[in-house]
Motif scaffolding. Structure first.
Motif, short mmCIF file in Angstrom:
data_model
loop_
_atom_site.label_atom_id
_atom_site.label_comp_id
_atom_site.label_asym_id
_atom_site.label_seq_id
_atom_site.Cartn_x
_atom_site.Cartn_y
_atom_site.Cartn_z
N GLY A 180 0.74 -1.24 0.00
CA GLY A 180 0.00 0.00 0.00
C GLY A 180 0.77 1.30 0.00
O GLY A 180 0.17 2.36 -0.09
N LEU A 181 2.09 1.28 0.12
CA LEU A 181 2.84 2.53 0.05
C LEU A 181 2.87 2.97 -1.41
O LEU A 181 3.30 2.23 -2.28
CB LEU A 181 4.26 2.36 0.58
N ASP A 182 2.38 4.16 -1.66
CA ASP A 182 2.24 4.64 -3.03
C ASP A 182 3.53 5.35 -3.46
O ASP A 182 3.74 6.52 -3.14
CB ASP A 182 1.04 5.59 -3.13
N LEU A 183 4.39 4.63 -4.16
CA LEU A 183 5.61 5.20 -4.72
C LEU A 183 5.49 5.21 -6.23
O LEU A 183 5.20 4.19 -6.85
CB LEU A 183 6.84 4.36 -4.34
N SER A 184 5.74 6.38 -6.81
CA SER A 184 5.69 6.46 -8.27
C SER A 184 6.96 5.82 -8.84
O SER A 184 7.92 5.54 -8.12
CB SER A 184 5.62 7.92 -8.71
#
Length: 82
Positions: free
Chosen positions: A36-40
């Motif tokens: 769930g960590l949103d890293l582009s």
């Protein structure tokens, strides 16, 4: 200048390769993004870019403290009487 101690013959390999550090960070990024960590893609590339610079420095600092030149080992063994 202090005299280094003679390395133990049963010591394990002290160094991790730069590739293994990079692979570990890549796996860590994959796990945290899966949870769930949103890293582009740009952020992931930036993190791996920093790792590509820092990993060789860490490996060299650790290695420098654990690796002895053959001349140093010969001198230490001569002093010890071998």
């Amino acid at each position: 200048m202090s005299t280094p101690t003679i390395p133990s013959s049963d010591a394990s390999e002290p160094l991790l390769s730069v590739g293994s550090i990079t692979a570990g960070v890549t796996a860590l990024i994959a796990v945290v993004t899966a949870f769930g960590l949103d890293l582009s893609a740009d952020q992931q590339t930036a993190i791996l870019g920093v790792v590509a610079v820092v990993a060789p420095l860490v490996v060299s600092l650790v290695g420098r403290r654990r690796v002895y030149a053959p001349a140093t080992v010969s001198r230490l063994l001569a002093v010890r009487g071998r």
